[in-house]
Design a protein around this motif. Structure first.
Motif, PDB file in Angstrom:
ATOM      1  N   LEU A 142      45.658  42.376  45.987  1.00 17.83           N
ATOM      2  CA  LEU A 142      46.069  42.744  44.641  1.00 17.83           C
ATOM      3  C   LEU A 142      45.197  42.056  43.593  1.00 17.83           C
ATOM      4  O   LEU A 142      44.787  42.675  42.606  1.00 17.83           O
ATOM      5  CB  LEU A 142      47.535  42.389  44.435  1.00 17.83           C
ATOM      6  CG  LEU A 142      48.187  42.881  43.156  1.00 17.83           C
ATOM      7  CD1 LEU A 142      48.121  44.399  43.067  1.00 17.83           C
ATOM      8  CD2 LEU A 142      49.633  42.416  43.104  1.00 17.83           C
ATOM      9  N   ALA A 143      44.867  40.792  43.810  1.00 14.00           N
ATOM     10  CA  ALA A 143      43.981  40.072  42.894  1.00 14.00           C
ATOM     11  C   ALA A 143      42.589  40.695  42.894  1.00 14.00           C
ATOM     12  O   ALA A 143      41.956  40.846  41.837  1.00 14.00           O
ATOM     13  CB  ALA A 143      43.904  38.592  43.273  1.00 14.00           C
ATOM     14  N   GLN A 144      42.117  41.085  44.070  1.00 12.38           N
ATOM     15  CA  GLN A 144      40.807  41.744  44.153  1.00 12.38           C
ATOM     16  C   GLN A 144      40.833  43.094  43.450  1.00 12.38           C
ATOM     17  O   GLN A 144      39.884  43.455  42.750  1.00 12.38           O
ATOM     18  CB  GLN A 144      40.389  41.912  45.619  1.00 12.38           C
ATOM     19  CG  GLN A 144      40.075  40.604  46.290  1.00 12.38           C
ATOM     20  CD  GLN A 144      39.866  40.750  47.797  1.00 12.38           C
ATOM     21  OE1 GLN A 144      40.195  41.764  48.394  1.00 12.38           O
ATOM     22  NE2 GLN A 144      39.336  39.694  48.406  1.00 12.38           N
ATOM     23  N   ASN A 158      40.610  42.578  39.754  1.00 14.42           N
ATOM     24  CA  ASN A 158      39.227  42.308  39.344  1.00 14.42           C
ATOM     25  C   ASN A 158      38.398  43.586  39.318  1.00 14.42           C
ATOM     26  O   ASN A 158      37.609  43.807  38.395  1.00 14.42           O
ATOM     27  CB  ASN A 158      38.580  41.293  40.275  1.00 14.42           C
ATOM     28  CG  ASN A 158      39.150  39.908  40.114  1.00 14.42           C
ATOM     29  OD1 ASN A 158      39.738  39.583  39.094  1.00 14.42           O
ATOM     30  ND2 ASN A 158      39.010  39.090  41.137  1.00 14.42           N
ATOM     31  N   ARG A 159      38.577  44.424  40.328  1.00 15.96           N
ATOM     32  CA  ARG A 159      37.800  45.669  40.402  1.00 15.96           C
ATOM     33  C   ARG A 159      38.181  46.628  39.272  1.00 15.96           C
ATOM     34  O   ARG A 159      37.312  47.295  38.700  1.00 15.96           O
ATOM     35  CB  ARG A 159      37.989  46.319  41.766  1.00 15.96           C
ATOM     36  CG  ARG A 159      37.328  45.508  42.872  1.00 15.96           C
ATOM     37  CD  ARG A 159      37.556  46.087  44.238  1.00 15.96           C
ATOM     38  NE  ARG A 159      37.005  47.433  44.319  1.00 15.96           N
ATOM     39  CZ  ARG A 159      37.384  48.325  45.221  1.00 15.96           C
ATOM     40  NH1 ARG A 159      38.317  48.035  46.100  1.00 15.96           N
ATOM     41  NH2 ARG A 159      36.831  49.513  45.249  1.00 15.96           N
ATOM     42  N   VAL A 160      39.453  46.704  38.940  1.00 15.10           N
ATOM     43  CA  VAL A 160      39.891  47.556  37.826  1.00 15.10           C
ATOM     44  C   VAL A 160      39.320  47.013  36.519  1.00 15.10           C
ATOM     45  O   VAL A 160      38.837  47.784  35.682  1.00 15.10           O
ATOM     46  CB  VAL A 160      41.431  47.660  37.778  1.00 15.10           C
ATOM     47  CG1 VAL A 160      41.897  48.298  36.488  1.00 15.10           C
ATOM     48  CG2 VAL A 160      41.950  48.454  38.972  1.00 15.10           C
ATOM     49  N   THR A 188      31.943  40.033  48.393  1.00 20.04           N
ATOM     50  CA  THR A 188      33.212  39.401  48.748  1.00 20.04           C
ATOM     51  C   THR A 188      33.077  37.919  49.043  1.00 20.04           C
ATOM     52  O   THR A 188      33.888  37.115  48.582  1.00 20.04           O
ATOM     53  CB  THR A 188      33.834  40.120  49.960  1.00 20.04           C
ATOM     54  OG1 THR A 188      33.949  41.510  49.660  1.00 20.04           O
ATOM     55  CG2 THR A 188      35.199  39.570  50.295  1.00 20.04           C
ATOM     56  N   GLN A 189      32.039  37.531  49.768  1.00 22.77           N
ATOM     57  CA  GLN A 189      31.904  36.126  50.162  1.00 22.77           C
ATOM     58  C   GLN A 189      31.625  35.200  48.968  1.00 22.77           C
ATOM     59  O   GLN A 189      31.768  33.998  49.082  1.00 22.77           O
ATOM     60  CB  GLN A 189      30.831  35.944  51.245  1.00 22.77           C
ATOM     61  CG  GLN A 189      29.416  36.223  50.797  1.00 22.77           C
ATOM     62  CD  GLN A 189      28.956  37.649  51.039  1.00 22.77           C
ATOM     63  OE1 GLN A 189      29.766  38.573  51.049  1.00 22.77           O
ATOM     64  NE2 GLN A 189      27.673  37.848  51.229  1.00 22.77           N
TER      65      GLN A 189
END
Length: 125
Positions: free
Chosen positions: A78-80, A83-85, A108-109
């Protein structure tokens, strides 16, 4: 994300241990319906489905939430997604920006390192 997990150790206020799971799920569905990118939409739906399944299992077994699993399968994704939104929104409004924004997402890393960098930058450390 603290609100999602209950923040500050008081997990009774999270959607998984409190009464507002339906409201939380509805808000995530709203995000799902608002975003135009099919990949982001699918990710929001996947997270919502995962959360619903974890909540169903928790209720059926009358067990407390398994926070490590919720963190791994719902909170981090959800946090990712958040960030993407936000990145997508910035890209769409980049024409108004003075400096062009990079079109590629952070690998991602490196997400945690980049997040910490910007947190330090924003706090003037």
């Amino acid at each position: 994300m603290d609100r999602f997990l209950g923040g500050g150790g008081n997990r009774d206020t999270s959607p998984f241990s409190g009464d507002d799971f339906v409201d939380w799920s509805d808000r995530l569905r709203d995000v799902e319906e608002i975003v135009n990118d099919p990949e982001l939409r699918a990710e929001a739906a996947r997270i919502r489905d995962e959360a619903r399944e974890l909540r169903r299992e928790q209720i059926e077994t009358s067990s407390p939430p398994q926070w490590d699993i919720i963190q791994q399968k719902v909170a981090r994704p959800l946090a990712q997604l958040q960030n993407r939104v936000a990145e997508e929104l910035l890209r769409r409004t980049a024409e108004e920006a003075r400096v062009p924004l990079d079109k590629d997402p952070v690998p991602t890393q490196y997400e945690d390192a980049v997040r910490r960098y910007y947190e330090r930058l924003g706090s003037s450390e």
